[in-house]
Motif scaffolding. Structure first.
Motif, PDB file in Angstrom:
ATOM      1  N   ALA A   1      46.271  31.460  34.423  1.00 30.49           N
ATOM      2  CA  ALA A   1      45.115  31.301  33.679  1.00 30.49           C
ATOM      3  C   ALA A   1      43.707  31.548  34.400  1.00 30.49           C
ATOM      4  O   ALA A   1      42.698  31.958  33.685  1.00 30.49           O
ATOM      5  N   ARG A   2      43.864  30.801  35.781  1.00 27.18           N
ATOM      6  CA  ARG A   2      42.536  31.414  36.723  1.00 27.18           C
ATOM      7  C   ARG A   2      42.165  32.786  36.679  1.00 27.18           C
ATOM      8  O   ARG A   2      40.888  32.830  36.690  1.00 27.18           O
ATOM      9  N   ASP A   3      43.294  33.501  36.895  1.00 28.81           N
ATOM     10  CA  ASP A   3      42.873  35.294  37.058  1.00 28.81           C
ATOM     11  C   ASP A   3      42.225  35.446  35.594  1.00 28.81           C
ATOM     12  O   ASP A   3      41.322  36.249  35.756  1.00 28.81           O
ATOM     13  N   ALA A   4      42.957  34.835  34.308  1.00 29.05           N
ATOM     14  CA  ALA A   4      42.417  35.396  33.321  1.00 29.05           C
ATOM     15  C   ALA A   4      40.910  34.947  33.110  1.00 29.05           C
ATOM     16  O   ALA A   4      39.925  35.908  32.763  1.00 29.05           O
ATOM     17  N   LEU A   5      40.596  33.887  33.453  1.00 29.97           N
ATOM     18  CA  LEU A   5      39.109  33.324  33.239  1.00 29.97           C
ATOM     19  C   LEU A   5      38.181  34.068  34.278  1.00 29.97           C
ATOM     20  O   LEU A   5      37.058  34.289  33.931  1.00 29.97           O
ATOM     21  N   CYS A   6      38.716  34.300  35.595  1.00 28.02           N
ATOM     22  CA  CYS A   6      37.939  34.944  36.431  1.00 28.02           C
ATOM     23  C   CYS A   6      37.586  36.681  36.078  1.00 28.02           C
ATOM     24  O   CYS A   6      36.402  36.871  36.075  1.00 28.02           O
ATOM     25  N   ASN A   7      38.493  37.060  35.389  1.00 20.47           N
ATOM     26  CA  ASN A   7      38.290  38.368  34.565  1.00 20.47           C
ATOM     27  C   ASN A   7      37.225  38.478  33.666  1.00 20.47           C
ATOM     28  O   ASN A   7      36.402  39.136  33.639  1.00 20.47           O
ATOM     29  N   LEU A   8      37.242  37.337  32.758  1.00 20.19           N
ATOM     30  CA  LEU A   8      36.189  37.203  31.874  1.00 20.19           C
ATOM     31  C   LEU A   8      34.656  36.838  32.376  1.00 20.19           C
ATOM     32  O   LEU A   8      33.820  37.502  31.999  1.00 20.19           O
ATOM     33  N   ILE A   9      34.953  36.325  33.479  1.00 21.09           N
ATOM     34  CA  ILE A   9      33.571  35.955  34.134  1.00 21.09           C
ATOM     35  C   ILE A   9      33.048  37.244  34.688  1.00 21.09           C
ATOM     36  O   ILE A   9      31.708  37.233  34.549  1.00 21.09           O
ATOM     37  N   LEU A  10      33.825  38.055  35.356  1.00 22.83           N
ATOM     38  CA  LEU A  10      33.321  39.190  35.977  1.00 22.83           C
ATOM     39  C   LEU A  10      32.791  40.429  35.045  1.00 22.83           C
ATOM     40  O   LEU A  10      32.618  41.375  35.290  1.00 22.83           O
ATOM     41  N   GLY A  11      33.103  40.009  33.357  1.00 20.02           N
ATOM     42  CA  GLY A  11      32.686  41.080  32.565  1.00 20.02           C
ATOM     43  C   GLY A  11      33.817  41.889  31.821  1.00 20.02           C
ATOM     44  O   GLY A  11      33.539  42.576  30.957  1.00 20.02           O
ATOM     45  N   SER A  12      35.156  41.527  32.032  1.00 19.05           N
ATOM     46  CA  SER A  12      36.119  42.087  31.376  1.00 19.05           C
ATOM     47  C   SER A  12      36.117  41.702  29.795  1.00 19.05           C
ATOM     48  O   SER A  12      35.768  40.614  29.480  1.00 19.05           O
ATOM     49  N   PRO A  13      36.157  42.655  28.970  1.00 17.20           N
ATOM     50  CA  PRO A  13      36.588  42.645  27.419  1.00 17.20           C
ATOM     51  C   PRO A  13      37.558  41.654  27.162  1.00 17.20           C
ATOM     52  O   PRO A  13      38.617  41.934  27.896  1.00 17.20           O
ATOM     53  N   PRO A  14      37.342  40.713  26.259  1.00 18.06           N
ATOM     54  CA  PRO A  14      38.558  39.756  25.773  1.00 18.06           C
ATOM     55  C   PRO A  14      39.692  40.541  25.576  1.00 18.06           C
ATOM     56  O   PRO A  14      40.991  40.166  25.768  1.00 18.06           O
ATOM     57  N   GLY A  15      39.577  41.704  24.877  1.00 22.21           N
ATOM     58  CA  GLY A  15      41.001  42.496  24.472  1.00 22.21           C
ATOM     59  C   GLY A  15      41.798  42.964  25.505  1.00 22.21           C
ATOM     60  O   GLY A  15      42.968  42.619  25.751  1.00 22.21           O
ATOM     61  N   LYS A  16      41.092  43.412  26.487  1.00 18.81           N
ATOM     62  CA  LYS A  16      41.747  43.844  27.865  1.00 18.81           C
ATOM     63  C   LYS A  16      42.475  42.619  28.385  1.00 18.81           C
ATOM     64  O   LYS A  16      43.581  42.739  28.993  1.00 18.81           O
ATOM     65  N   VAL A  17      41.851  41.427  28.531  1.00 23.63           N
ATOM     66  CA  VAL A  17      42.402  40.244  29.314  1.00 23.63           C
ATOM     67  C   VAL A  17      43.589  39.702  28.263  1.00 23.63           C
ATOM     68  O   VAL A  17      44.754  39.181  28.885  1.00 23.63           O
ATOM     69  N   TYR A  18      43.580  39.939  26.826  1.00 25.18           N
ATOM     70  CA  TYR A  18      44.640  39.654  26.081  1.00 25.18           C
ATOM     71  C   TYR A  18      45.875  40.465  26.557  1.00 25.18           C
ATOM     72  O   TYR A  18      46.977  39.965  26.474  1.00 25.18           O
ATOM     73  N   SER A  19      45.698  41.690  26.489  1.00 21.53           N
ATOM     74  CA  SER A  19      47.196  42.545  26.810  1.00 21.53           C
ATOM     75  C   SER A  19      47.420  42.287  28.045  1.00 21.53           C
ATOM     76  O   SER A  19      48.925  42.530  28.106  1.00 21.53           O
TER      77      SER A  19
END
Length: 269
Positions: A238-256
């Protein structure tokens, strides 16, 4: 007139050798002692430790002389029953933030009953110090009950629901992790910070709920503070997913990425 003084005996005597001339002190004869002194006999001394500390005891006279260590040695009172059995009362204190006083007052009984009935721990609210105080009793059976209860109260004060925080009392492998948005990216300021927090929550909290369901964790987003409750491995995902969102990754990429990770974990189990 002839002098009656005795001439002093020379201290050094000339000694001639084939190689060189050397001086050596002359031997001075000393008068022999008439009577030889008998060897000194020392009395036998033993060390006594009769509970009063070390003492030197003369076996002939029976006298005791206290050593210097007795003055500096501390004297402790005998242990009681509680100390001998190892069941000494332990305490924990949890600070209550100002914005959590009202929720704590409303849900006090929901917090009080699991701690006192299940864990056998005494709990009270100290209004002067603004802390929740916990204490073990003689009926407390589990050694980790006090720490679990403190974590349970801490989780509620951090913003988690009571239904989610109760899991800390029942399971052993649950942890809390807290971090801030600036710990991930320090250059976020103003509107950029607001957009980063918006990416974490998603529309109507959709992104946050998706991450919670995929990783089996619970997430609280309070301004720039992020709190995660779950097992060690799930918190990391969960922390890695949240960090990617903070850094600017689109939600679709995080979901996949979450989908592939959860599929791999389900195969492993």
């Amino acid at each position: 007139r002839r002098s009656t003084r005795r001439k002093p005996r020379p201290r050094f005597r000339l000694r001639e050798t084939s190689e060189s001339v050397s001086f050596r002190p002359a031997r001075v004869s000393r008068p022999a002692r008439r009577f030889a002194r008998p060897p000194a006999t020392m009395p036998k001394v033993t060390k006594s430790t009769d509970g009063k500390g070390d003492a030197v005891v003369n076996t002939e006279t029976g006298e005791e002389t206290a050593t210097f260590d007795d003055v500096l040695r501390p004297v402790f009172s005998p242990l009681g029953v509680a100390e001998l059995t190892g069941k000494k009362a332990e305490y924990r204190k949890v600070n209550v933030p100002a914005n959590r006083f009202s929720p704590l007052k409303e849900n006090w009984m929901a917090l009080y009953e699991p701690i006192t009935k299940q864990m056998k721990i005494d709990v009270r609210m100290n209004l002067k110090t603004k802390k929740v105080e916990l204490k073990t009793t003689k009926h407390t059976e589990d050694e980790g009950a006090l720490q679990k209860s403190a974590d349970f109260v801490q989780a509620f004060l951090l913003g988690f629901e009571i239904q989610d925080a109760v899991a800390l009392l029942r399971l052993d492998d649950l942890y809390l992790e807290c971090f801030e948005v600036k710990d991930v990216k320090q250059t976020l300021k103003g509107e950029h910070m607001s957009r980063g927090i918006g990416r974490l929550a998603g529309k109507s909290g959709k992104t946050k709920f998706t991450i919670e369901n995929a990783t089996r964790t619970r997430i609280v987003i309070a301004d720039q503070h992020i709190r995660i409750l779950g097992s060690f491995q799930n918190i990391k995902i969960a922390r890695d997913a949240l960090c990617n969102l903070i850094l600017g990754s689109p939600p679709g990429k995080v979901y996949s990425r979450l989908r592939s990770i959860t599929a791999r974990l389900s195969e492993r189990f």
